[in-house]
Design a protein around this motif. Structure first.
Motif, PDB file in Angstrom:
ATOM      1  N   ARG A 145     110.732  -0.149  27.478  1.00  7.83           N
ATOM      2  CA  ARG A 145     109.669  -1.161  27.454  1.00  7.83           C
ATOM      3  C   ARG A 145     110.311  -2.527  27.315  1.00  7.83           C
ATOM      4  N   GLY A 146     109.671  -3.535  27.887  1.00 10.85           N
ATOM      5  CA  GLY A 146     110.198  -4.886  27.775  1.00 10.85           C
ATOM      6  C   GLY A 146     110.157  -5.589  29.114  1.00 10.85           C
ATOM      7  N   ALA A 147     110.808  -6.746  29.194  1.00  3.34           N
ATOM      8  CA  ALA A 147     110.818  -7.546  30.417  1.00  3.34           C
ATOM      9  C   ALA A 147     111.529  -6.774  31.522  1.00  3.34           C
ATOM     10  N   ARG A 148     110.826  -6.514  32.592  1.00  4.72           N
ATOM     11  CA  ARG A 148     111.390  -5.709  33.669  1.00  4.72           C
ATOM     12  C   ARG A 148     112.539  -6.443  34.345  1.00  4.72           C
ATOM     13  N   LEU A 149     113.592  -5.714  34.645  1.00  2.00           N
ATOM     14  CA  LEU A 149     114.716  -6.249  35.392  1.00  2.00           C
ATOM     15  C   LEU A 149     114.348  -6.248  36.870  1.00  2.00           C
ATOM     16  N   ALA A 150     114.365  -7.407  37.486  1.00  2.00           N
ATOM     17  CA  ALA A 150     113.900  -7.553  38.868  1.00  2.00           C
ATOM     18  C   ALA A 150     114.619  -6.573  39.791  1.00  2.00           C
ATOM     19  N   GLY A 151     113.840  -5.906  40.637  1.00  2.00           N
ATOM     20  CA  GLY A 151     114.406  -4.979  41.600  1.00  2.00           C
ATOM     21  C   GLY A 151     114.675  -3.591  41.075  1.00  2.00           C
ATOM     22  N   VAL A 152     114.539  -3.393  39.758  1.00  4.72           N
ATOM     23  CA  VAL A 152     114.807  -2.102  39.135  1.00  4.72           C
ATOM     24  C   VAL A 152     113.473  -1.488  38.723  1.00  4.72           C
ATOM     25  N   PRO A 153     113.235  -0.194  38.984  1.00  4.01           N
ATOM     26  CA  PRO A 153     111.939   0.410  38.667  1.00  4.01           C
ATOM     27  C   PRO A 153     111.562   0.264  37.198  1.00  4.01           C
ATOM     28  N   PRO A 154     110.282   0.180  36.889  1.00  4.94           N
ATOM     29  CA  PRO A 154     109.832   0.067  35.497  1.00  4.94           C
ATOM     30  C   PRO A 154     110.358   1.230  34.659  1.00  4.94           C
ATOM     31  N   GLY A 155     110.776   0.892  33.441  1.00  4.07           N
ATOM     32  CA  GLY A 155     111.245   1.905  32.517  1.00  4.07           C
ATOM     33  C   GLY A 155     112.704   2.246  32.648  1.00  4.07           C
ATOM     34  N   VAL A 156     113.344   1.859  33.764  1.00  2.00           N
ATOM     35  CA  VAL A 156     114.757   2.192  33.994  1.00  2.00           C
ATOM     36  C   VAL A 156     115.672   1.081  33.498  1.00  2.00           C
ATOM     37  N   GLY A 157     115.240  -0.170  33.666  1.00  2.00           N
ATOM     38  CA  GLY A 157     116.067  -1.293  33.237  1.00  2.00           C
ATOM     39  C   GLY A 157     115.217  -2.415  32.705  1.00  2.00           C
ATOM     40  N   VAL A 158     115.773  -3.195  31.756  1.00  2.00           N
ATOM     41  CA  VAL A 158     115.056  -4.341  31.186  1.00  2.00           C
ATOM     42  C   VAL A 158     115.986  -5.541  31.115  1.00  2.00           C
ATOM     43  N   GLN A 159     115.365  -6.718  31.209  1.00  2.66           N
ATOM     44  CA  GLN A 159     116.091  -7.980  31.050  1.00  2.66           C
ATOM     45  C   GLN A 159     116.054  -8.332  29.566  1.00  2.66           C
ATOM     46  N   VAL A 160     117.203  -8.312  28.924  1.00  2.00           N
ATOM     47  CA  VAL A 160     117.265  -8.573  27.483  1.00  2.00           C
ATOM     48  C   VAL A 160     117.173 -10.064  27.210  1.00  2.00           C
ATOM     49  N   ASP A 161     117.952 -10.844  27.945  1.00  2.00           N
ATOM     50  CA  ASP A 161     117.877 -12.301  27.875  1.00  2.00           C
ATOM     51  C   ASP A 161     118.382 -12.839  29.209  1.00  2.00           C
ATOM     52  N   ALA A 162     118.607 -14.146  29.288  1.00  2.00           N
ATOM     53  CA  ALA A 162     118.936 -14.760  30.578  1.00  2.00           C
ATOM     54  C   ALA A 162     120.218 -14.212  31.188  1.00  2.00           C
ATOM     55  N   THR A 163     121.135 -13.726  30.375  1.00  2.00           N
ATOM     56  CA  THR A 163     122.432 -13.276  30.896  1.00  2.00           C
ATOM     57  C   THR A 163     122.734 -11.822  30.572  1.00  2.00           C
ATOM     58  N   THR A 164     121.762 -11.079  30.077  1.00  2.00           N
ATOM     59  CA  THR A 164     122.027  -9.698  29.660  1.00  2.00           C
ATOM     60  C   THR A 164     120.935  -8.779  30.175  1.00  2.00           C
ATOM     61  N   ALA A 165     121.331  -7.622  30.713  1.00  2.00           N
ATOM     62  CA  ALA A 165     120.383  -6.600  31.153  1.00  2.00           C
ATOM     63  C   ALA A 165     120.847  -5.250  30.640  1.00  2.00           C
ATOM     64  N   TYR A 166     119.870  -4.360  30.451  1.00  2.00           N
ATOM     65  CA  TYR A 166     120.147  -3.018  29.930  1.00  2.00           C
ATOM     66  C   TYR A 166     119.540  -2.006  30.893  1.00  2.00           C
ATOM     67  N   VAL A 167     120.342  -0.997  31.293  1.00  2.00           N
ATOM     68  CA  VAL A 167     119.896   0.010  32.252  1.00  2.00           C
ATOM     69  C   VAL A 167     120.204   1.395  31.690  1.00  2.00           C
ATOM     70  N   LEU A 168     119.265   2.318  31.857  1.00  2.00           N
ATOM     71  CA  LEU A 168     119.498   3.705  31.446  1.00  2.00           C
ATOM     72  C   LEU A 168     120.606   4.333  32.290  1.00  2.00           C
ATOM     73  N   PRO A 169     121.260   5.363  31.774  1.00  2.00           N
ATOM     74  CA  PRO A 169     122.394   5.967  32.491  1.00  2.00           C
ATOM     75  C   PRO A 169     121.955   6.949  33.577  1.00  2.00           C
TER      76      PRO A 169
END
Length: 405
Positions: free
Chosen positions: A110-134
């Motif tokens: 949950r959180g700010a969706r990472l552009a281009g990545v399906p919902p729930g798989v990746g999130v934008q943590v802040d302007a320079t950081t993203a988190y993606v499931l393995p």
């Protein structure tokens, strides 16, 4: 743009970093595997594969950071800073290009969706950081369509973080070849060099690994083959106190027989000591098995190019017969070509000839075929050309193919 993939510390994170590096290299990115202690300031993007490395990397690196976290595969779950709930439907995750299979259930982010990545798989943590499931460490990695779905997922995550700063794609192999192949033979118990005649007649380049105590006469080896070291004797290099002494003894014995070695591969593909001193002695090293590292391309330690055996034939033909063994080898080559990777089959003609004969009877795919020494030379030239490109020069490597986004 140079991308650093920090090698994971746990076995799972180590495999994950190999998969991430392979997927991005196949997509044409300039990827370098590095240790966490490496200076990261010169990289345009850093990827870490466990949450523990996230904090350590961020303390030393202020640029774009992508976290592809092994934690959810280790029952640890995402770190506290990452919100999640529920789980994906058992067995699959839907990506933009199709479904990929999961080896085990994963939570939904949950959180700010990472552009281009399906919902729930990746999130934008802040302007320079993203988190993606393995999700890339998936059984789908092993089939062609799934591989490219996963590569596209990572590439979109990069674009979301970097925007138009990604730069051009760079094909991995000369002239845009779809894959590379290096036939290798371990000459264990080779009592008759004529067993290599069929390989010589095929016209294919090959790299032969021999121990110094059973070195075949130079005149008995076809000039089209590269000779490389397999040890002073056929015994594992597992003693840090003697490993380098044995390597130097091997080099002296080969030199006395008139051989200059560019490469080395220890028995059982295991070398327990640091690789830095080997970079001072060789240009390439065959080490490890691709099946456990998820690496489809060479890696570099200084200028030492490290490749991994992608397919072993030992005993396989005895279990399934030479025809089925040949079919499986052809299927492995076809998969490698499908993902733009590198195939390094290993044969033991001194022990079993059937697998090599079956392999040579297969139609050659359009892969670039080369000795491991030639692969090492190309991989280093490609690296140098990319460095020139990063400095604003197009470089002078005529076989390097750039593809605009």
């Amino acid at each position: 743009m140079r991308i650093a993939v920090v090698t994971g510390r746990s076995r799972c994170a180590h495999a994950l970093s190999g998969a991430v590096g392979s997927l991005l290299t196949a997509a044409g990115r300039w990827v370098e595997e590095v240790r966490l202690a490496t200076a990261l300031g010169d990289y345009g993007l850093v990827i870490v594969c466990d949450a523990a490395a996230w904090t350590a990397a961020r303390q030393r690196y202020a640029g774009p950071l992508l976290v592809v976290d092994a934690g959810p595969l280790l029952q640890a779950g995402p770190p506290a800073a990452i919100q999640h709930d529920g789980a994906f439907a058992p067995g699959t995750v839907s990506l933009a290009d199709g479904d990929v299979r999961l080896g085990q259930p994963l939570v939904r982010l949950r959180g700010a969706r990472l552009a281009g990545v399906p919902p729930g798989v990746g999130v934008q943590v802040d302007a320079t950081t993203a988190y993606v499931l393995p999700v890339v460490l998936s059984p789908s990695f092993r089939d062609g369509h799934g591989f490219w779905h996963l590569a596209a997922l990572l590439d979109r995550a990069l674009v979301a973080l970097l925007g138009d700063r990604c730069g051009p794609y760079v094909e991995p192999w000369p002239d845009g070849a779809p894959a590379a192949r290096s036939v290798t033979c371990d000459l264990d118990d080779l009592d008759d060099p004529r067993r290599l005649d069929s390989l010589a007649a095929s016209g294919r380049p090959a790299t032969l690994f021999a121990c110094a105590d059973s070195l075949p006469p130079r005149a008995a080896v076809a000039p089209t083959f590269e000779m490389a070291g397999h040890g002073d004797v056929h015994r594992p290099f597992a003693d840090d106190a003697t490993n380098l002494l044995r390597v130097d003894r091997m080099l002296e014995q080969f030199a006395a027989a008139g051989w200059t070695l560019a490469g080395f591969s220890p028995p059982n593909l295991v070398y327990s000591s640091a690789l830095g001193p080997l970079a001072e002695r060789f240009r390439h090293l065959r080490l490890g098995y691709q099946g456990t590292s998820w690496r489809c391309f060479p890696t570099r330690v200084d200028d030492l190019v490290v490749t991994r055996v992608s397919f072993y034939t030992d005993f396989l033909h005895r279990y399934v017969g030479p025809a089925e063994c040949g079919r499986l080898l052809a299927a492995a080559d076809a998969w490698t070509s499908g993902v733009r990777g590198m195939s390094v089959p290993c044969f033991h003609p001194g022990l079993w000839m059937e697998p090599l004969h079956a392999y040579l009877q297969q139609d050659a795919s359009p892969a670039w075929e080369a000795s491991l020494a030639d692969v090492a030379s190309w991989w280093n030239r490609r690296h140098q050309a990319l460095e020139r490109l990063a400095k604003g020069s197009a470089g002078d490597e005529p076989r390097l193919r750039l593809v605009s986004q």
